[in-house]
Design a protein around this motif. Structure first.
Motif, PDB file in Angstrom:
ATOM      1  N   ARG A  12       3.627   1.642  -5.100  1.00 16.51           N
ATOM      2  CA  ARG A  12       4.413   0.602  -4.479  1.00 16.51           C
ATOM      3  C   ARG A  12       6.243   0.844  -4.690  1.00 16.51           C
ATOM      4  O   ARG A  12       6.813   0.475  -3.947  1.00 16.51           O
ATOM      5  N   SER A  48       0.349   3.169  -0.890  1.00 16.29           N
ATOM      6  CA  SER A  48       0.246   1.679  -1.417  1.00 16.29           C
ATOM      7  C   SER A  48       0.289   0.782  -0.180  1.00 16.29           C
ATOM      8  O   SER A  48       0.999   1.390   0.934  1.00 16.29           O
ATOM      9  N   GLY A  50       0.115  -3.026  -0.787  1.00 14.47           N
ATOM     10  CA  GLY A  50      -0.191  -4.443  -1.458  1.00 14.47           C
ATOM     11  C   GLY A  50       1.011  -5.348  -0.928  1.00 14.47           C
ATOM     12  O   GLY A  50       0.859  -6.273  -0.368  1.00 14.47           O
ATOM     13  N   LYS A 128      -7.951  -8.122  -5.898  1.00 12.97           N
ATOM     14  CA  LYS A 128      -6.495  -7.815  -5.245  1.00 12.97           C
ATOM     15  C   LYS A 128      -5.867  -9.272  -4.836  1.00 12.97           C
ATOM     16  O   LYS A 128      -6.289  -9.663  -3.962  1.00 12.97           O
ATOM     17  N   LYS A 214      -5.932   1.922  -3.262  1.00 10.40           N
ATOM     18  CA  LYS A 214      -5.384   3.200  -2.504  1.00 10.40           C
ATOM     19  C   LYS A 214      -5.949   4.386  -3.415  1.00 10.40           C
ATOM     20  O   LYS A 214      -5.896   5.521  -2.998  1.00 10.40           O
TER      21      LYS A 214
HETATM   22  N1  LIG Z   1      -4.254  -0.742  -1.099  1.00 13.26           N
HETATM   23  C1  LIG Z   1      -3.714  -0.722  -2.391  1.00 13.26           C
HETATM   24  O1  LIG Z   1      -4.267  -0.347  -3.190  1.00 13.26           O
HETATM   25  O2  LIG Z   1      -2.373  -0.957  -2.417  1.00 13.26           O
HETATM   26  P1  LIG Z   1      -1.637  -1.335  -3.812  1.00 13.26           P
HETATM   27  O3  LIG Z   1      -1.524   0.056  -4.519  1.00 13.26           O
HETATM   28  O4  LIG Z   1      -0.178  -1.734  -3.425  1.00 13.26           O
HETATM   29  O5  LIG Z   1      -2.221  -2.309  -4.667  1.00 13.26           O
END
Ligand SMILES: NC(=O)OP(=O)(O)O
Ligand SMILES: Nc1ncnc2c1ncn2[C@@H]1O[C@H](COP(=O)(O)OP(=O)(O)O)[C@@H](O)[C@H]1O
Length: 313
Positions: A12, A48, A50, A128, A214
């Motif tokens: 992120r 990522s 999120g 999540k 991810k």
């Molecule tokens: N899809 C996913 O794992 O995103 P983040 O790492 O932002 O949580």
């Protein structure tokens, strides 16, 4: 001679939370990627999503409230949009960085779907948290639609938020397209946000209401491409654990059996560090001569040379 492949999983911190922040921040990621290209690695990138998928889902839900002709977008569509939006900024930043160094290499983003199991227990235990804060009344409406909500109190605010399942990635549908581009010497951004989770129903791939972690998809991608290195670029230079006395201990070079022992003893946080260590183990233990490196974006090059970072091999 075949070049070494490295799968880079950008966390992120490579993107920030807003459109202008992302546009600015991706240039740092682009520098780290260009350094790897300059060292002759074949580079495949995943990332990522999120904050971005939350923003897209919030925007489209609000839009559907303003204009009833537009229904709210399913999570799978929001994931696809996040891949496009992040890939767009990232591929352009990498392109510019490479051209500024006199390197011509096409960079492209592949909209990537990932198979999940409809019976994955994750569908009954969502983890999540996404999207904006909601009032109790709005949360009840979401629950009535069959969605899960959770009450959260954080620096950003407090109230209810959506919480959705994070099933395990089983297969990557577009892997042959990724391989073809990599074999042609190109740079590929794939399986962003863990990939769009889909359920295989005959000839149809049906989007699932979920977001895949991810880190797990990064390991699956690195395994399917037979990469030699899986490089997680997060915000910490090294993973750390608290030892029995409560003192912080930074982790450097670890064998996979040492890392597995730390996992078994419960040293890692379930939502932040555990997915990285578990993914690193999944990748390293599935093939010979593999390693996973976990470090910060700023230390990517030093991490690749094992001068810093947490290295699991
Ligand atoms: N899809 C996913 O794992 O995103 P983040 O790492 O932002 O949580
Ligand atoms: N013991 C730890 N060692 C390293 N990082 C930690 C630790 N505990 C929590 N973190 C935090 O976990 C974050 C990594 O989790 P997450 O934000 O999900 O990853 P990503 O960077 O892939 O988006 C790091 O940014 C770091 O701030």
């Amino acid at each position: 001679m075949e070049k070494d492949k490295v799968v880079v999983a950008l966390g992120r911190s490579a993107f920030g939370n807003t459109l202008p922040e992302q546009k600015k921040k991706v240039s740092l990621a682009a520098k780290a990627i260009a350094d790897l290209v300059a060292e002759n690695y074949e580079v495949i990138i995943t990332h990522s999503n999120g904050p971005q998928v939350g923003m897209i889902q919030t925007a489209l839900t609000e839009f559907s409230r303003i204009d009833p002709e537009f229904t709210a977008a399913p999570m799978s569509v929001c994931s696809a949009m996040s891949q496009g939006y992040i890939g767009y900024d990232l591929q352009n930043a990498i392109r510019t960085e490479l051209l500024n160094r006199g390197i011509f290499k096409p960079v492209s983003t592949i909209i990537t779907q990932v198979k999940v199991d409809p019976f994955d227990p994750a569908f009954d235990a969502p983890t999540k948290v996404i999207g904006r804060f909601m009032t109790k009344n709005e949360a009840e409406i979401e629950e009535h639609k069959g969605n899960y909500v959770v009450y959260e109190e954080s620096n950003a605010g407090k109230g209810y938020r959506r919480i959705i399942a994070s099933p395990y990635p089983i297969d990557i549908y577009e892997i042959d397209a990724v391989k073809a581009l990599v074999d042609a010497g190109q740079i590929v951004i794939a399986a962003g946000g863990g990939g769009i989770p889909v359920l295989e129903q005959g000839t149809v791939l049906k989007g699932a209401s979920a977001i895949i972690e991810k880190d797990y998809t990064a390991a699956k991608l690195a395994d399917m491409l037979n990469a030699s290195t899986l490089l997680f670029l997060t915000s910490a230079q090294k993973l750390s654990i608290e030892d029995e006395s409560g003192a912080k201990k930074e982790l450097g070079l670890l064998s996979s059996s040492d890392a597995a022992e730390l996992v078994d003893k419960g040293y890692f946080n379930k939502t932040t560090t555990l997915p990285k260590v578990q993914s690193a183990l999944n990748f390293v233990q599935a093939g010979e001569g593999r390693r996973a490196v976990i470090t910060s974006l700023e230390n990517a090059k030093d991490g690749m040379h094992e001068r810093t970072g947490t290295i699991i091999c």
